[in-house]
Scaffold this active site. Structure first.
Site: not given
Length: 149
Positions: A8, A65, A67-68, A98, A109, A133
Site C-alpha cells: 500500500d 504496508c 506496519t505490516g 519452521h 514504517r 515442523h
C-alpha cells in the site's frame, strides 16, 4: 526465483527498494502495485500478491504496508498462504525453517531499508526443515480446510 510483491502507500518506498534489490540479485519480480504514495487500501494489494502465490504464478511473495499488520492479516485469509510478519533476520530464518513461510510481510514504517533487505535475503535463502515442523503445518492446513467453504 520468481517473486510477487505488493504494497500500500505506507509500504511503497520500501517496496521500491526491495524490488531494486531483488532484481539486482537476478530474481524475476511481479510487482502488483501500488504505483505511488497516494492512499490505497492494503487488503487489495495483499490479496493480489497472495492470489498470485496461491495460484502458482510466483514461488513466494512479499507484502508491505505501513506496519505490516493489516496486510499480514489480509494475505493469511487466502488458503495456502503462510504469511509471516518479520521485523528481524531471526524471525525471517525461523519463519522459513519452521513454518515454511511462502509470503514475507514487512512494515515500511517499522524497519529501515538496510534491515529490510537483510530480512529479505535471509528469508529467500533459508530452507524449510520439514520433519517435526511438517506435522504442524499439516494441522494448519486442516484448520484452513475446516473453515474454507
Amino acid at each position: 526465483m520468481k517473486l510477487a510483491i505488493g504494497s500500500d502507500h505506507g509500504g511503497f518506498r520500501l517496496k521500491a527498494a526491495v524490488v531494486a534489490h531483488l532484481k539486482a540479485r537476478g530474481h524475476e519480480v511481479i510487482d502488483v502495485g501500488c504505483a505511488d504514495e497516494q492512499s490505497v487500501d492494503y487488503p487489495d494489494y495483499g490479496l493480489a500478491v497472495a492470489e498470485t502465490v496461491a495460484a502458482g504464478g510466483a514461488e513466494r511473495g512479499i507484502a508491505i504496508c505501513g506496519t505490516g499488520l493489516g496486510i499480514c492479516i489480509s494475505v493469511n485469509k487466502v488458503p495456502g498462504i503462510r504469511g509471516t510478519l518479520c521485523t528481524d533476520s531471526t524471525m525471517a530464518r525461523l519463519s522459513r525453517q519452521h513454518n515454511n513461510s511462502n509470503m514475507l510481510v514487512l512494515g515500511g514504517r517499522i524497519v529501515g531499508d538496510t534491515l529490510a533487505l537483510d530480512i529479505v535475503d535471509t528469508w529467500l535463502t533459508t530452507a524449510f526443515e520439514g520433519g517435526r515442523h511438517q506435522k504442524r503445518l499439516d494441522k494448519i492446513t486442516a484448520i484452513e480446510e475446516k473453515y474454507t467453504c
